[in-house]
Design an enzyme around this catalytic site. Structure first.
Site, PDB file in Angstrom:
ATOM      1  CG  HIS A 236      -2.077   1.014   1.067  1.00 43.16           C
ATOM      2  ND1 HIS A 236      -3.045   0.900   0.287  1.00 43.16           N
ATOM      3  CD2 HIS A 236      -2.000   2.457   1.366  1.00 43.16           C
ATOM      4  CE1 HIS A 236      -3.905   1.871   0.397  1.00 43.16           C
ATOM      5  NE2 HIS A 236      -3.267   2.993   0.842  1.00 43.16           N
ATOM      6  CB  ALA A 237       0.879   4.122  -2.521  1.00 45.29           C
ATOM      7  CG  HIS A 266      -2.043  10.586  -2.612  1.00 43.82           C
ATOM      8  ND1 HIS A 266      -3.393  11.202  -2.440  1.00 43.82           N
ATOM      9  CD2 HIS A 266      -1.569   9.922  -1.672  1.00 43.82           C
ATOM     10  CE1 HIS A 266      -3.655  10.977  -1.080  1.00 43.82           C
ATOM     11  NE2 HIS A 266      -2.619  10.291  -0.765  1.00 43.82           N
ATOM     12  CD  GLU A 267       1.518   7.891  -1.268  1.00 48.80           C
ATOM     13  OE1 GLU A 267       2.368   8.382  -0.297  1.00 48.80           O
ATOM     14  OE2 GLU A 267       0.495   7.398  -1.185  1.00 48.80           O
ATOM     15  CG  HIS A 270       1.213  12.303   1.612  1.00 49.13           C
ATOM     16  ND1 HIS A 270       0.573  12.913   2.457  1.00 49.13           N
ATOM     17  CD2 HIS A 270       0.840  11.219   0.889  1.00 49.13           C
ATOM     18  CE1 HIS A 270      -0.435  12.476   2.403  1.00 49.13           C
ATOM     19  NE2 HIS A 270      -0.457  11.183   1.631  1.00 49.13           N
ATOM     20  CD  GLU A 294      -3.689  11.384   2.959  1.00 51.60           C
ATOM     21  OE1 GLU A 294      -3.428  10.920   2.030  1.00 51.60           O
ATOM     22  OE2 GLU A 294      -3.276  10.804   4.181  1.00 51.60           O
ATOM     23  CG  HIS A 396      -6.256   3.143   4.962  1.00 50.67           C
ATOM     24  ND1 HIS A 396      -6.404   2.656   3.766  1.00 50.67           N
ATOM     25  CD2 HIS A 396      -5.541   4.227   5.042  1.00 50.67           C
ATOM     26  CE1 HIS A 396      -5.535   3.399   3.055  1.00 50.67           C
ATOM     27  NE2 HIS A 396      -5.370   4.200   3.766  1.00 50.67           N
ATOM     28  CE1 TYR A 406      -5.842   8.798   2.189  1.00 51.16           C
ATOM     29  CE2 TYR A 406      -6.779   7.432   3.875  1.00 51.16           C
ATOM     30  CZ  TYR A 406      -5.562   7.963   3.204  1.00 51.16           C
ATOM     31  OH  TYR A 406      -4.546   7.299   3.653  1.00 51.16           O
TER      32      TYR A 406
HETATM   33  O1  X8Z Z   1      -4.169   5.311   1.071  1.00 52.60           O
HETATM   34  C1  X8Z Z   1      -4.180   6.136   0.219  1.00 52.60           C
HETATM   35  C2  X8Z Z   1      -2.737   6.768  -0.198  1.00 52.60           C
HETATM   36  C3  X8Z Z   1      -1.834   6.903   0.914  1.00 52.60           C
HETATM   37  S1  X8Z Z   1      -1.960   7.951   2.082  1.00 52.60           S
HETATM   38  C4  X8Z Z   1      -2.331   5.634  -1.436  1.00 52.60           C
HETATM   39  N1  X8Z Z   1      -5.187   6.386  -0.339  1.00 52.60           N
HETATM   40  C5  X8Z Z   1      -6.627   5.898   0.175  1.00 52.60           C
HETATM   41  C6  X8Z Z   1      -6.742   4.408  -0.288  1.00 52.60           C
HETATM   42  O2  X8Z Z   1      -6.052   3.948  -1.222  1.00 52.60           O
HETATM   43  O3  X8Z Z   1      -7.835   3.932   0.290  1.00 52.60           O
HETATM   44  C7  X8Z Z   1      -5.598   7.328  -1.445  1.00 52.60           C
HETATM   45  C8  X8Z Z   1      -7.035   7.622  -1.894  1.00 52.60           C
HETATM   46  C9  X8Z Z   1      -7.762   6.836  -0.822  1.00 52.60           C
HETATM   47 ZN    ZN Z   2      -1.892   9.937   1.267  1.00 52.64          ZN
END
Ligand code: X8Z
Ligand code: ZN
Length: 502
Positions: A236-237, A266-267, A270, A294, A396, A406
């Site tokens: 997960h990024a 997105h990254e 940050h 975010e 998460h 988010y």
């Molecule tokens: O978790 C993330 C990022 C890392 S902060 C990749 N996001 C959420 C997800 O993937 O569930 C970005 C969009 C929503």
């Molecule tokens: Zn993020």
């Protein structure tokens, strides 16, 4: 508990009964979910991941809820939900803002849902196209029927979590004759590498006057899954501020596909935030709130993926005049952004309920699906049981990362975007505004980023956007043309879904 859950999330796999190969979430299952149009193959992947990854963390999640609450109570708070709200927004009443914003988005979401449901129903059920003769066979569970005025089954939206639906764009295009740029194929045609995607993102930020990524960033970031299958990695990024001079890193398992093009921006958002506030005393080196953190990269992403921008940098496959494909472009963004909002809403709505003790572990899974049905209008493809633990399938949850950030980001990024567009002197429709190379817009955003969390976020919001809170006006303005188009095109289609199960 947390380490054990994360390890399970990172290493869960499912076996494909046709080729006997083992699939991890990234890239295996993610690719099946986005590319397959075979109802039963999708069901196999969806069910496999939810059964394996989700159930594995059920017990530990319940244990963690108790530990987090104990910790909260020993520090004088009622429960862990209060700690999260204060930690992220300095505002224990933030949940009522969430509810109000969700209610404002709902009418538009329901229109999108109605249109998408019709298209998916026609494709999978009416035409009965690829769904019946599949090699994947039947599942043992009882199937939840897909009705034209009911919930959309959660396995056919192109994403295992249904958090965005861009991968089914081809099935729902307003004008299928003139599809908008398919960035994945353009990048593949141009022999893009993952590194090149990062360079393109970096160049957008530097064009606005931000600093380039540091040498340590390029050296230490891990941007692809290591070839060695023995290396365990949470794919997960994520982005890291290593709190050492010039040491910022990204970790992700990127592929050259449009989804990851967005994630790279997105990254990097940050990292740009980290770099902008690095001069502050350590206590202030954080986002004004976690949703602002975010929103930075996504705000830039809204500009990068306009057809205007893609054309200007030679990443477009779309020869149409501007405006002709307006609703196609907007549909793509709606599948990415609008579809996300109820998803972003329910995850912490559900965790707040778990933390408060509104639900017991035996009720966790039912309550999860109740919220999904109510707000997303989706349902599990098969009947789920109280022994299942579907929230645990989402990174998460086992990683214990709050999610309302988010939800707010997906609303706030449109406020940021509109303000930067104005600053850049863009006068056309909001959805096609590009502030590439606008140093003015860069300075405006930079002024906010540089303050970290040394100033209350509502004051920073006011400085940047003129509004002192999260507001839906910008996102609704952005999608107004699509909203009007949907009104015309869902006249004979049922809107909404059963709401009986409160
Ligand atoms: O978790 C993330 C990022 C890392 S902060 C990749 N996001 C959420 C997800 O993937 O569930 C970005 C969009 C929503
Ligand atoms: Zn993020």
């Amino acid at each position: 508990v947390l380490v054990s859950m994360s390890e399970k999330d990172a290493t869960a796999t499912i076996i494909n009964p046709i080729n006997n190969q083992s699939y991890a979430l990234e890239p295996g299952i993610v690719d099946v979910m986005s590319q397959s149009r075979d109802y039963n193959e999708l069901l196999w992947a969806w069910l496999g991941w939810h059964n394996n990854a989700g159930r594995a963390v059920k017990e530990e999640f319940s244990e963690m809820v108790q530990l987090l609450n104990k910790c909260a109570q020993e520090n004088g708070y009622k429960d862990a939900s209060v700690v999260w709200k204060l930690g992220d927004y300095d505002d224990a009443g933030i949940e009522s803002s969430m509810d109000a914003l969700m209610a404002e988005i709902m009418p538009l979401y329901r229109k999108l849902h109605a249109f998408v449901r019709k298209k998916l129903y026609d494709f999978y059920i009416k035409k009965n196209s690829s769904s019946s003769t599949t090699k994947f066979g039947e599942v043992a569970e009882e199937i939840n029927k897909f009705e034209p005025d009911g919930y959309i089954p959660a396995h056919i939206l192109g994403n295992i979590f249904c958090q965005h639906w861009t991968n089914i764009l081809d099935l729902v295009l307003p004008f299928p004759g003139a599809p908008p740029t398919d960035l994945t194929s353009v990048m593949k045609k141009k022999n893009f590498t993952v590194h090149k995607m990062f360079k393109v993102a970096e160049e957008f930020f530097t064009s606005m006057g931000f600093q380039p990524m540091t040498a340590i960033f390029w050296k230490e970031s891990v941007v692809q899954r290591p070839a060695d299958p023995n290396v365990k990695m949470v794919c997960h990024a994520s982005a890291f501020d290593m709190v050492r001079k010039d040491d910022y890193r990204i970790k992700m398992c990127a592929q050259v596909v449009e989804d990851d093009f967005h994630t790279v921006h997105h990254e990097m958002g940050h990292v740009v935030y980290f770099m902008e506030y690095q001069h502050l005393p350590r206590i202030f080196t954080n986002g004004a709130n976690s949703a602002f953190h975010e929103a930075v990269g996504d705000t830039i992403g809204l500009s990068t993926t306009t057809s205007k921008h893609l054309k200007s940098v030679g990443l477009s496959s779309d020869d149409d005049e501007d405006g002709v494909t307006q609703n196609d472009d907007l549909m793509e963004r709606a599948l990415e952004k609008l579809a996300f909002i109820p998803y972003g809403y329910i995850i912490d709505k559900w965790r707040f309920r778990a933390f408060r003790g509104d639900i017991t572990p035996d009720q966790y899974n039912d309550d999860w699906w109740r919220l999904i049905r109510k707000y997303q209008g989706l349902n599990a493809p098969v009947v789920r049981k109280f022994t299942d633990f579907d929230p645990g399938a989402k990174h998460h949850v086992p990683a214990n990362v709050p999610y309302s950030r988010y939800f707010f980001s997906y609303i706030g990024q449109f406020q940021f975007y509109e303000s930067l567009c104005r600053e850049a002197g863009e006068r056309g429709p909001l959805y096609n505004c590009d502030f590439y190379r606008s140093k003015k817009a860069g300075r405006k955003l930079g002024r906010m980023l540089k303050k970290g969390n040394s100033v209350p976020w509502r004051a920073l919001m006011r400085e940047l956007t003129g509004q002192s809170d999260f507001k839906t006006s910008s996102i609704l303005k952005y999608f107004k043309p699509l909203s009007d188009w949907l009104d015309e095109n869902i006249k004979d289609v049922p809107i909404g879904w059963p709401s009986g199960d409160e």
